[in-house]
Design an enzyme around this catalytic site. Structure first.
Site, PDB file in Angstrom:
ATOM      1  N   LYS A  14       0.838  -1.216   0.000  1.00  0.00           N
ATOM      2  CA  LYS A  14       0.000   0.000   0.000  1.00  0.00           C
ATOM      3  C   LYS A  14       0.866   1.256   0.000  1.00  0.00           C
ATOM      4  CE  LYS A  14      -1.994  -1.113   3.921  1.00  0.00           C
ATOM      5  NZ  LYS A  14      -1.312  -2.385   4.249  1.00  0.00           N
ATOM      6  N   ARG A  89      -9.505   1.250   8.879  1.00  0.00           N
ATOM      7  CA  ARG A  89      -8.965  -0.041   9.272  1.00  0.00           C
ATOM      8  C   ARG A  89     -10.026  -0.917   9.902  1.00  0.00           C
ATOM      9  NH1 ARG A  89      -3.198   0.327   8.620  1.00  0.00           N
ATOM     10  NH2 ARG A  89      -2.263  -1.425   9.681  1.00  0.00           N
ATOM     11  N   ARG A 128      12.077  -7.197   5.486  1.00  0.00           N
ATOM     12  CA  ARG A 128      12.198  -5.775   5.833  1.00  0.00           C
ATOM     13  C   ARG A 128      12.630  -5.609   7.282  1.00  0.00           C
ATOM     14  NH1 ARG A 128       7.125  -1.775   5.331  1.00  0.00           N
ATOM     15  NH2 ARG A 128       6.442  -3.035   7.082  1.00  0.00           N
ATOM     16  N   ARG A 134      12.301  -2.489  11.576  1.00  0.00           N
ATOM     17  CA  ARG A 134      11.002  -1.973  12.049  1.00  0.00           C
ATOM     18  C   ARG A 134      10.466  -2.904  13.128  1.00  0.00           C
ATOM     19  NH1 ARG A 134       5.913  -0.200   8.180  1.00  0.00           N
ATOM     20  NH2 ARG A 134       4.455  -1.214   9.596  1.00  0.00           N
TER      21      ARG A 134
END
Ligand code: AP5
Length: 191
Positions: A14, A89, A128, A134
């Site tokens: 996204k 959401r 990632r 993250r």
């Protein structure tokens, strides 16, 4: 295309596609996840309240989300359009957005659902996590984010399909191919 929402699992692409489209269409990209991560990094009051939810893969409570989105969508720079990534959401957020759009007389043009299988998602986000660190990109939290997505966000696919706003795009292709397919579906330039 002035007002567009990206739906799709965590890691569906996204943010990647919203950034590109925002440049093509010259409208702001608004990511609630980015807003929360910045707030956490700066340890603002909002960030301190949101950190637990981000780290555990849960949704930040609506009371912290809705006022923030309303403030952002009434700012001067979004008068000619926006691309929302990560909001709404859940059904309450979508209903809130419906009401807000009516009040502002700014209808949504399109909702794009990026479709990617869960096993691809897990591999992308674990990768990632290793590269960028993250905090919610650990396998355990990724699986929790997928469960939360299924329970709370997936119902929005039908919510927007009923409103005849939904288009689905295969997000399990190379990034440039997803961008090209989006450009075709949305009838915007892709260079
Ligand atoms: P948020 O930031 O929205 O995260 P997410 O949706 O869980 O996941 P991502 O943003 O990481 O996925 P993405 O679909 O944008 O993919 P991306 O392009 O980054 O939310 C984080 C947290 O904030 C939530 O868990 C919640 O706590 C809170 N939050 C946010 N909004 C909220 C709201 N409205 N209400 C309540 N809480 C909220 O790509 C992912 C990776 O894949 C990247 O490494 C990218 O390079 C790669 N990639 C992208 N496309 C491709 C492709 N086609 N092929 C191969 N790799 C690709």
């Amino acid at each position: 295309m002035a007002r567009l929402i990206f739906l799709g699992s965590p890691g569906a692409g996204k943010g990647t596609q919203a950034k590109r489209l925002s440049q093509t269409c010259q409208v702001p990209h608004i990511s609630t996840g980015d807003i929360f991560r910045t707030a956490v990094a700066m340890q603002t009051e909002l960030g301190k309240k949101a950190q637990f939810y981000l780290d555990s893969g849960e949704l930040v409570p609506d009371e912290l989300v809705l006022s923030l989105v309303e403030e952002r969508l009434t700012a001067a720079d979004v008068a000619s359009g926006w691309i929302l990534d990560g909001f709404p959401r859940n059904v309450d957020q979508a209903t809130f957005l419906d009401d807000l759009q009516q009040r502002l007389d700014q209808p949504i043009d399109c909702v794009v659902n990026l479709e990617v299988p869960d096993e691809v998602i897990i591999s992308r986000l674990v990768q990632r996590g290793l590269q960028e660190g993250r905090s919610d990109d650990t396998e355990e939290t990724i699986r929790r984010r997928l469960d939360v997505y299924q329970a709370q966000t997936e119902p929005l696919i039908d919510f927007y399909r009923c409103r005849q706003k939904l288009v689905s795009v295969d997000g399990n292709q190379p990034v440039d191919e997803v961008t090209a397919e989006l450009a075709k579906v949305l009838e915007v330039g892709d260079d």
